[in-house]
Design a protein around this motif. Structure first.
Motif, mmCIF file in Angstrom:
data_model
loop_
_atom_site.group_PDB
_atom_site.id
_atom_site.type_symbol
_atom_site.label_atom_id
_atom_site.label_comp_id
_atom_site.label_asym_id
_atom_site.label_seq_id
_atom_site.Cartn_x
_atom_site.Cartn_y
_atom_site.Cartn_z
ATOM 1 N N LYS A 95 -19.067 16.485 5.546
ATOM 2 C CA LYS A 95 -20.155 16.754 6.271
ATOM 3 C C LYS A 95 -19.600 16.940 7.282
ATOM 4 N N ARG A 96 -18.739 16.391 8.244
ATOM 5 C CA ARG A 96 -18.235 16.545 9.586
ATOM 6 C C ARG A 96 -16.970 17.748 9.783
ATOM 7 N N CYS A 97 -16.198 17.288 9.036
ATOM 8 C CA CYS A 97 -14.855 18.200 9.478
ATOM 9 C C CYS A 97 -15.176 19.126 8.336
ATOM 10 N N GLY A 98 -15.570 19.259 7.713
ATOM 11 C CA GLY A 98 -15.343 20.441 6.065
ATOM 12 C C GLY A 98 -14.589 20.135 5.648
ATOM 13 N N ALA A 99 -13.415 19.422 5.331
ATOM 14 C CA ALA A 99 -12.650 19.148 4.498
ATOM 15 C C ALA A 99 -12.916 18.425 2.944
ATOM 16 N N ARG A 100 -11.846 19.175 1.900
ATOM 17 C CA ARG A 100 -13.064 18.373 0.808
ATOM 18 C C ARG A 100 -12.468 16.559 0.456
ATOM 19 N N VAL A 101 -13.356 15.821 -0.535
ATOM 20 C CA VAL A 101 -13.333 14.799 -0.129
ATOM 21 C C VAL A 101 -12.843 14.225 -1.558
ATOM 22 N N PHE A 102 -12.087 12.788 -2.121
ATOM 23 C CA PHE A 102 -11.935 12.658 -3.613
ATOM 24 C C PHE A 102 -11.574 11.557 -3.707
ATOM 25 N N VAL A 103 -12.289 11.426 -5.000
ATOM 26 C CA VAL A 103 -12.522 9.630 -5.549
ATOM 27 C C VAL A 103 -11.161 9.158 -5.035
ATOM 28 N N ARG A 104 -10.024 10.187 -6.125
ATOM 29 C CA ARG A 104 -8.608 9.909 -5.510
ATOM 30 C C ARG A 104 -7.731 11.552 -5.433
ATOM 31 N N ARG A 105 -7.218 11.597 -3.996
ATOM 32 C CA ARG A 105 -5.784 12.488 -4.243
ATOM 33 C C ARG A 105 -5.761 12.814 -5.835
ATOM 34 N N PRO A 106 -5.931 14.287 -6.438
ATOM 35 C CA PRO A 106 -5.742 14.944 -7.225
ATOM 36 C C PRO A 106 -4.175 14.998 -7.838
ATOM 37 N N ASN A 107 -3.635 14.250 -9.078
ATOM 38 C CA ASN A 107 -2.176 14.138 -8.600
ATOM 39 C C ASN A 107 -1.490 13.635 -8.823
ATOM 40 N N SER A 108 -2.071 12.508 -7.748
ATOM 41 C CA SER A 108 -0.982 12.569 -6.171
ATOM 42 C C SER A 108 0.232 11.939 -6.673
ATOM 43 N N LEU A 109 0.184 11.189 -7.963
ATOM 44 C CA LEU A 109 1.343 10.043 -8.473
ATOM 45 C C LEU A 109 2.650 11.360 -8.919
ATOM 46 N N ALA A 110 2.228 12.397 -9.447
ATOM 47 C CA ALA A 110 2.420 13.307 -10.192
ATOM 48 C C ALA A 110 3.354 14.275 -9.044
ATOM 49 N N ARG A 111 3.282 14.456 -8.184
ATOM 50 C CA ARG A 111 3.752 14.833 -6.956
ATOM 51 C C ARG A 111 4.583 14.633 -5.628
ATOM 52 N N THR A 112 3.789 13.191 -5.737
ATOM 53 C CA THR A 112 5.572 12.198 -4.876
ATOM 54 C C THR A 112 6.032 12.178 -5.880
ATOM 55 N N TRP A 113 5.939 12.206 -7.060
ATOM 56 C CA TRP A 113 7.650 11.807 -8.499
ATOM 57 C C TRP A 113 8.387 12.590 -7.981
ATOM 58 N N ALA A 114 7.527 14.272 -8.359
ATOM 59 C CA ALA A 114 8.312 15.182 -7.996
ATOM 60 C C ALA A 114 8.723 15.355 -6.729
ATOM 61 N N LEU A 115 8.533 15.424 -5.827
ATOM 62 C CA LEU A 115 9.196 14.691 -4.055
ATOM 63 C C LEU A 115 10.348 14.443 -4.168
ATOM 64 N N LEU A 116 9.703 12.993 -4.763
ATOM 65 C CA LEU A 116 11.066 11.777 -4.834
ATOM 66 C C LEU A 116 12.494 12.182 -5.064
ATOM 67 N N ILE A 117 11.889 13.014 -6.226
ATOM 68 C CA ILE A 117 13.374 14.228 -7.518
ATOM 69 C C ILE A 117 13.926 14.484 -6.549
ATOM 70 N N ALA A 118 13.539 15.960 -5.887
ATOM 71 C CA ALA A 118 13.814 15.981 -5.381
ATOM 72 C C ALA A 118 14.693 16.184 -3.931
ATOM 73 N N ALA A 119 13.443 14.756 -3.126
ATOM 74 C CA ALA A 119 14.701 14.218 -1.904
ATOM 75 C C ALA A 119 16.377 13.695 -2.256
ATOM 76 N N THR A 120 15.794 12.685 -3.861
ATOM 77 C CA THR A 120 16.481 12.006 -4.465
ATOM 78 C C THR A 120 18.146 13.306 -4.024
ATOM 79 N N VAL A 121 17.846 14.525 -5.130
ATOM 80 C CA VAL A 121 19.055 15.446 -5.590
ATOM 81 C C VAL A 121 19.713 15.930 -4.367
ATOM 82 N N MET A 122 18.826 16.617 -3.729
ATOM 83 C CA MET A 122 19.202 16.302 -2.052
ATOM 84 C C MET A 122 20.085 15.328 -1.206
ATOM 85 N N TYR A 123 19.817 14.254 -1.851
ATOM 86 C CA TYR A 123 20.401 13.549 -0.632
ATOM 87 C C TYR A 123 21.849 13.498 -1.169
ATOM 88 N N PHE A 124 22.454 14.124 -1.914
ATOM 89 C CA PHE A 124 24.070 13.602 -2.776
ATOM 90 C C PHE A 124 24.957 14.732 -2.187
#
Length: 205
Positions: free
Chosen positions: A30-59
């Motif tokens: 109601k203050r800034c208009g951003a969408r709010v969620f009970v829990r961020r959708p697909n949070s774990l899946a997105r974080t895993w995907a970014l982490l795997i990509a970072a691990t690949v680039m680490y080498f």
């Protein structure tokens, strides 16, 4: 007690608490208009995907030259590790330690820390919520220091440019290292820390 148990949602942008509106599929702050969620959708899946990509680039970030110093027609490409060894041989132990901490230890700790945090949340590993929150805050705080190497290379490339006499060029390792830093930062941002406080029997992914 969690905010969700009190019928409240936290805005991810301005951190205002709003009442859950029953029956509404989408709810906005109601203050800034951003969408709010009970829990961020697909949070774990997105974080895993970014982490795997970072691990690949680490080498390639550690195996490819991060910069090349050209001096009087001779060029000397250096990886992160060879650069640390060179600094140590020249007696610059303080700088070598700083580079080691910022370029090798910090990214490794971030990758391992995010992986442990995700695994502990998904598999309900016996870690207290306070331990997980401390780990998450530490990952967020320490991430800013990972860009030290890239900052130093950018300064050297801009300053040391004397044509054929001497210059410094960034290598592909620098691009890979910057990718690791950005991907791990995005992984930390995509993780919903509220999952840490959820009951073990409840899944929010």
């Amino acid at each position: 007690m969690r905010a969700i148990n009190a019928g409240l949602l936290l805005c991810p942008e301005c951190h205002k608490l709003d009442r859950i509106q029953p029956g509404q599929r989408k709810q906005f702050c109601k203050r800034c208009g951003a969408r709010v969620f009970v829990r961020r959708p697909n949070s774990l899946a997105r974080t895993w995907a970014l982490l795997i990509a970072a691990t690949v680039m680490y080498f390639p970030a550690n195996l490819l030259p991060i910069m090349t110093v050209r001096n009087l027609g001779q060029h000397s490409p250096d990886t992160i590790l060879s650069g640390i060894v060179m600094l140590s041989k020249q007696g610059m132990f303080g700088i070598a330690i700083v580079v080691f901490l910022a370029s090798i230890l910090v990214p490794t700790l971030k990758l391992a820390g995010i992986a442990l945090l995700l695994f502990s949340v998904q598999r309900h590993v016996q870690l207290s919520a306070r331990q997980r929150v401390f780990m998450f805050r530490f990952i967020e705080w320490i991430g800013r220091w990972s860009m030290l190497d890239i900052f130093v290379i950018a300064v050297l490339v801009a300053i040391v440019n004397f044509g054929s006499l001497a210059n410094v060029e960034a290598g592909f390792g620098a691009l890979a290292f910057a990718s690791v830093v950005v991907l791990t930062m995005l992984a930390a941002l995509s993780f919903d820390p509220r999952l840490i406080w959820d009951n073990t029997g409840v899944e929010h992914e």
